[in-house]
Design an enzyme around this catalytic site. Structure first.
Site, short mmCIF file in Angstrom:
data_model
loop_
_atom_site.label_atom_id
_atom_site.label_comp_id
_atom_site.label_asym_id
_atom_site.label_seq_id
_atom_site.Cartn_x
_atom_site.Cartn_y
_atom_site.Cartn_z
N GLY A 1 0.74 -1.21 0.00
CA GLY A 1 -0.10 -0.63 0.05
C GLY A 1 0.88 1.47 0.27
N SER A 2 0.51 1.93 0.91
CA SER A 2 1.33 3.23 0.68
C SER A 2 1.91 3.49 1.26
CB SER A 2 0.55 4.75 0.92
OG SER A 2 -0.82 4.86 0.04
N THR A 3 2.52 3.01 2.43
CA THR A 3 4.34 2.86 2.43
C THR A 3 5.28 3.10 1.08
OG1 THR A 3 3.79 0.23 3.07
CG2 THR A 3 3.42 2.43 4.59
N MET A 4 4.79 2.51 0.10
CA MET A 4 5.42 2.41 -1.14
C MET A 4 5.10 3.85 -1.49
SD MET A 4 6.75 -0.22 -2.87
CE MET A 4 7.78 -0.80 -4.06
N LYS A 5 5.01 4.67 -1.74
CA LYS A 5 4.38 5.77 -1.92
C LYS A 5 5.66 6.67 -2.14
CE LYS A 5 0.47 6.37 -2.42
NZ LYS A 5 -1.35 7.06 -2.03
#
Length: 613
Positions: A344-348
């Protein structure tokens, strides 16, 4: 005449047989064999014995020398009832030989002593002592006795001058902290024999975690002794000869901190009891070394009792069939390395860092949030569908806009996939832990797949990989391998230090600094920050939150009401000391971010506070 001939023939035959016996006897004496059987070997087997001297398995310590796993000794009871079991005579007369068996007059006293020092009942003890056998044991309650129990029993027996009760010594593996980084530390036990019973004649063998990964270092080498035996096959005292010295295993000092690790376990327990999540993982890592200071997961188990080792059933329900099960058929998974998930958004943070490194990111440039529609009609929305209108890229990152990440990914083109690999995804981190999973990347020629990876869907990773990637952001662009061993010490106190290992430079120092600053907006931006609850009093924190859908492999679709909530925190921003990474799998009926913060914030704060003392 016939009788005389017969007598002569019989006498001649007798003489012949006699000489054959004499010849055979002389042959046996000279050659020392009967057929293929060596008389010397048989004699040695009868009067000489040998036994294995077991090597001590190396101890596992935390970074400050606190014991995490060590060999311990337990004892099992047995009683000799054989009336021929006698000691040496002081006078030389057979009638004066000491009786070393349990005598009839002592049985009641033995039963009372064993009852008072163990869980054995007196009636059961008497039942065993009255059996018509030469030797008896006392079942499960007569085993796994401590040294204190053994000493107490021997003291009471000696006071009453009772003989015949003895102890066998057993080596076990002790884990004094019980549930403590259990899948990372692992456990060791004796292998099983054909009857599915633990075979103590063989050494302890690591079954998972560090115990298994470093088994060759920990195991050591067994020795051997020889001795003479009496006619009853008992060892004769003072006849022992060391044939081979035992070589103890090496001690391993890990990078773990017992106090921080136990505090993490407490927080995990509190969240487990309060919210009952499907799964959780947590890692606290030193930013400048990659050393793992604390790590845990749920489900977990107690390596001392093996309670909880029946398998992570929720995990197994969600994965495709694998052969990752141990020999006993117990299914288990180390969620930190074996079970990849969509982050999820921790990849951003990696999407933005890649864009900055390519010189394509303008934090003050504008982007329209809400929805991105593709040529085939596919629509990808921000997490709240509506978005927040047109904002700067810095605000869009704080707000965790999927649409903004897609625009960055499209500008990067195929270079985005290159950066995914540069950050260490799609390959194992190189740990020795069993069956590390490299993760997964979809077909990036498909524009929808590529777009999804920019905000952490479609791509699968492990917590080890995520932490490794974040070390590049926290450590001026240099990426460090997650490490769990500080040093190795052998029996001669020779020490081998294990230092930080750089495994790449995916981004520049300037890019790392800019990304760290950008991540502070997630915590500090009062209007758009999605991670305002991840601030820590007294410290500036860079963070990225995440909420990811979970793909059900069996059904071939995402769950409608199950998500992985996560956070990556780096603190202090000005001079990073620690990276905290936590994931919690929950139904979307609970505020996942708040649940994650109940674990990450107090543990990270404790680490930072201890570091400043």
């Amino acid at each position: 005449m016939n009788r005389r001939k017969f007598a002569t023939l019989l006498f001649g035959a007798a003489i012949g047989v006699f000489f054959i016996f004499v010849a055979r006897f002389n042959y046996i004496v000279l050659v020392g064999k009967v057929g293929q059987t060596s008389l010397d070997r048989k004699t040695q087997e009868l009067y000489q014995g040998s036994s294995v001297v077991k090597a001590k398995r190396g101890t596992i310590y935390d970074r400050d020398g606190e014991v995490i796993a060590e060999d311990a000794t337990s004892y099992s009871l047995y009683a000799v009832l054989d009336e021929e079991y006698l000691g040496q005579s002081k006078t030389g007369k057979n009638k004066d030989r000491e009786k070393l068996f349990v005598q009839e007059k002592d049985k009641n006293n033995v039963a009372e002593i064993l009852e008072s020092n163990t869980n054995l009942g007196a009636s059961y003890v008497l039942e065993q002592l009255n059996k018509n056998q030469k030797q008896v044991e006392f079942g499960p309650d007569g085993k796994q006795l401590s040294i204190e129990q053994k000493n107490s029993i021997e003291k009471e027996l000696e006071a009453l001058e009772i003989k015949g009760v003895y102890f066998n010594e057993h080596v076990t593996r002790s884990y004094p902290n019980e549930v403590f980084s259990s899948h990372l530390v692992g456990f060791a036990q004796f292998p099983k024999n054909e009857d599915e019973e633990l075979d103590e004649t063989k050494g302890l063998v690591g079954q998972m975690g560090i115990e298994q990964a470093e088994n060759d270092l920990l195991a050591g080498e067994n020795g051997e002794i020889e001795y003479l035996k009496d006619k009853n096959q008992r060892e004769i005292p003072t006849t022992r000869i060391v044939k081979k010295e035992a070589k103890d295993g090496k001690d391993i000092y890990t990078t773990l901190d017992v106090s921080l690790g136990l505090y993490l376990e407490d927080k995990m327990n509190e969240v487990q009891e309060k919210y009952n999540p499907y799964e959780m993982t947590a890692m606290l890592v030193e930013a400048k070394t990659g050393n793992i200071v604390a790590a845990s997961q749920r489900p977990t188990f107690n390596p001392e009792t093996k309670e909880g080792l029946e398998g992570n059933t929720d995990v197994i329900d969600e994965i495709e069939e694998t052969d990752e099960s141990d020999e006993e058929g117990i299914q288990w998974y180390n969620l930190l390395t074996q079970m990849p998930f969509e982050p999820g958004s921790t990849m951003k943070a990696f999407t933005v860092a890649s864009s900055i490194d390519l010189g394509q990111f303008d934090q003050n440039g504008f982007v329209k949030t809400g929805v991105r529609e593709f040529e085939d009609g596919t629509k990808i929305y921000d997490w709240d569908n509506k978005g927040v209108g047109t904002v700067t890229y810095r605000q869009a990152f704080a707000y965790s806009s999927n649409v903004a990440m897609i625009t960055l990914q499209e500008r990067m083109g195929t270079q985005w996939e290159d950066y995914i690999k540069r950050f260490g995804f799609l390959q194992p981190t190189g740990t020795n832990l069993l069956n590390e999973n490299p993760g997964y990347l979809p077909d990036m020629t498909n524009v929808i797949n590529a777009a999804n990876t920019s905000f952490g869907q479609g791509i699968s990773v492990t917590p080890f990989q995520m932490v490794q990637g974040y070390t590049a952001i926290a450590n001026q662009g240099t990426m460090l391998k997650p490490n769990y061993i500080k040093k190795i010490v052998d029996g001669d106190k020779k020490t081998t230090e294990i230092g930080p290992k750089a495994v790449g430079q995916p981004i520049s120092e300037t890019t790392a600094s800019q990304t760290l600053d950008l991540m502070t907006s997630v915590v500090e931006d009062k209007d758009y920050g999605t991670g305002q609850n991840f601030g820590i009093e007294g410290y500036r924190v860079s963070a990225k939150t995440g909420t990811a859908q979970i793909f059900n492999n069996k059904k071939g679709a995402y769950y409608k009401d199950r998500y992985i909530f996560s956070v990556a925190q780096i603190a202090p921003t000005e001079d990073p000391k620690y990276i905290m990474y936590v994931t919690v799998k929950l139904d979307n009926t609970v505020g996942g971010g708040e649940v994650v913060a109940e674990i990450s914030n107090p543990v990270l704060k404790m680490a930072l506070d201890l570091d400043t003392k």
